[in-house]
Design a protein around this motif. Structure first.
Motif, PDB file in Angstrom:
ATOM      1  N   PHE A  35      91.612 -13.350 -59.250  1.00 17.35           N
ATOM      2  CA  PHE A  35      91.819 -14.516 -58.395  1.00 17.35           C
ATOM      3  C   PHE A  35      90.795 -15.616 -58.705  1.00 17.35           C
ATOM      4  N   SER A  36      89.559 -15.219 -59.013  1.00 15.66           N
ATOM      5  CA  SER A  36      88.520 -16.204 -59.351  1.00 15.66           C
ATOM      6  C   SER A  36      88.874 -16.951 -60.629  1.00 15.66           C
ATOM      7  N   GLU A  37      89.546 -16.241 -61.543  1.00 18.52           N
ATOM      8  CA  GLU A  37      89.953 -16.868 -62.806  1.00 18.52           C
ATOM      9  C   GLU A  37      91.171 -17.765 -62.616  1.00 18.52           C
ATOM     10  N   VAL A  38      92.187 -17.249 -61.918  1.00 17.69           N
ATOM     11  CA  VAL A  38      93.461 -17.970 -61.801  1.00 17.69           C
ATOM     12  C   VAL A  38      93.395 -19.069 -60.743  1.00 17.69           C
ATOM     13  N   ARG A  39      92.666 -18.812 -59.649  1.00 18.34           N
ATOM     14  CA  ARG A  39      92.575 -19.738 -58.519  1.00 18.34           C
ATOM     15  C   ARG A  39      93.980 -20.157 -58.046  1.00 18.34           C
ATOM     16  N   PRO A  40      94.766 -19.196 -57.591  1.00 15.89           N
ATOM     17  CA  PRO A  40      96.144 -19.512 -57.218  1.00 15.89           C
ATOM     18  C   PRO A  40      96.238 -20.331 -55.935  1.00 15.89           C
ATOM     19  N   PHE A  41      97.344 -21.035 -55.817  1.00 14.15           N
ATOM     20  CA  PHE A  41      97.671 -21.771 -54.603  1.00 14.15           C
ATOM     21  C   PHE A  41      97.956 -20.801 -53.462  1.00 14.15           C
TER      22      PHE A  41
END
Length: 372
Positions: A79-85
């Motif tokens: 999640f830290s890498e992708v930073r999803p909406f």
């Protein structure tokens, strides 16, 4: 604002078979979709849906705290890498540990409770632990979708989720254009019942076999089929030796597993699932959509997909004699009445369970989230 959405489920098989249409709709809506699931034989098919696939180790049946902590860390790292909406969570561990990680990073979550499984059929210490984890995980959710009203009311009544964020959607939905009725010529005049699903005792396998034993004594020309995975990683899994014993007795025809249930449903006269508890049983949705009469139990999730006496019959959960009675009742119905039941079931699926209903719920929720 990022347009990435992360979806996580406990198997790649589940993604490919049950969430492909949702993923395609999200992509068409302008989202970049990332799927996280443990690798299996279906993992190679996930990128073909147009999304990015990130394999993740997940001990689905275990309660090892070290493995679960690693899963939590993996969610946090990705999640830290992708930073999803937004994070869309399905099944227990993604719902719990994925939600923990998302909330710590300020990522909104939309969760989906697709049935409560073995832990909630018979309450134990595992049930109590699951309740605590669900309550913590869902405390910061944007929305939580349930596949039947019984599970929704149970979670709200147990204060595991706030009523204002809890909504019912019709399972994973069914592609009613793909699962459509088709006239089949009977080759041999035999009447065929089929049970489709993972071979777990909780699916009512024992009751189905015992009902077969009772019915065959009076109706030897009836066939009882089983279609589904053997060797499932679950403490209620049916063993291969049991299935082989039933086959040797002439009670059951085991058909193995398949990626395409349509030809098996087409050849069946009635689809049976005497489960103890479900979310919204996919096999019954598919069968009803194909205008087959169904028999299931008056149990959570199961009762929602059949109108008793109209599109099929309901039996008592865990009662092989009552199941045999309902199956024999179906067997003895005039053919035109079974056809009418099938049509009624098909109409119910189009009206209440079409996958467009599920997809629109997700798109509406995401659009509203984007406006916050």
């Amino acid at each position: 604002m990022t347009r990435s959405i992360v979806i996580s489920i406990n198997t790649a098989w589940n993604i490919v078979n049950f969430r492909a249409s949702l993923i395609k709709a999200l992509i068409e809506h302008g989202y970049d979709v990332v799927v996280m699931a443990p690798p299996d034989d279906y993992a190679d098919r996930i990128p073909l849906l147009g999304c990015r696939y990130i394999p993740i180790a997940m001990d689905n049946g275990g309660t090892n705290p070290l493995r679960d902590f690693k899963l939590l860390f993996d969610f946090y790292r990705i999640f830290s890498e992708v930073r999803p909406f937004c994070f869309l969570g399905y099944t227990v561990k993604p719902n719990v540990y994925g939600s923990f990680a998302a909330r710590s990073l300020g990522i909104p979550t939309i969760n989906n409770v697709a049935g409560l499984g073995t832990a909630f059929i018979k309450e134990s210490w595992i049930t109590q632990v699951a309740k605590v984890l669900y309550r913590m995980a869902f405390s910061g959710a944007y929305k939580v979708f349930f596949q039947n009203n019984d599970d929704l009311e149970y979670f709200v009544g147990s204060r595991l989720v706030k009523r204002g964020i809890a909504f019912r959607i019709p399972g994973s939905g069914i592609d009613t254009s793909r699962f459509a009725s088709k006239d089949m010529d009977k080759e041999d005049g035999r009447f065929r019942f089929i049970l489709i699903g993972r071979l777990l005792w909780d699916k009512g396998i024992r009751e189905y076999v015992e009902a077969a034993r009772l019915i065959k004594e009076r109706n030897p020309n009836v066939e009882f089929q089983l279609l589904g995975f053997l060797g499932v990683d679950n403490r209620t899994a049916v063993s291969r030796s049991e299935v082989e014993r039933w086959e040797a007795e002439g009670l059951i025809a085991y058909l193995g597993s398949t990626d395409n249930v349509i030809p098996f449903i087409e050849r069946a006269d009635c689809v049976v699932l005497p489960s103890y508890r479900e979310g919204a049983p996919r096999a019954l949705l598919e069968a009803a959509s194909m205008a087959k009469p169904i028999i299931t139990t008056d149990a959570v999730g199961c009762r929602d997909v059949v109108d008793d006496g109209i599109s099929g019959f309901m039996a008592k959960a865990g009662d092989a004699s009552d199941l045999a009675e309902k199956m024999e009742k179906m067997l003895l119905l005039p053919g035109d009445q079974r056809v009418s039941m099938g049509r009624n079931g098909r109409n119910k699926m189009v009206r209440e369970f079409d996958e467009s209903i599920v997809i629109n719920n997700y798109l509406t929720a995401l659009d509203a989230l984007a406006q916050r």
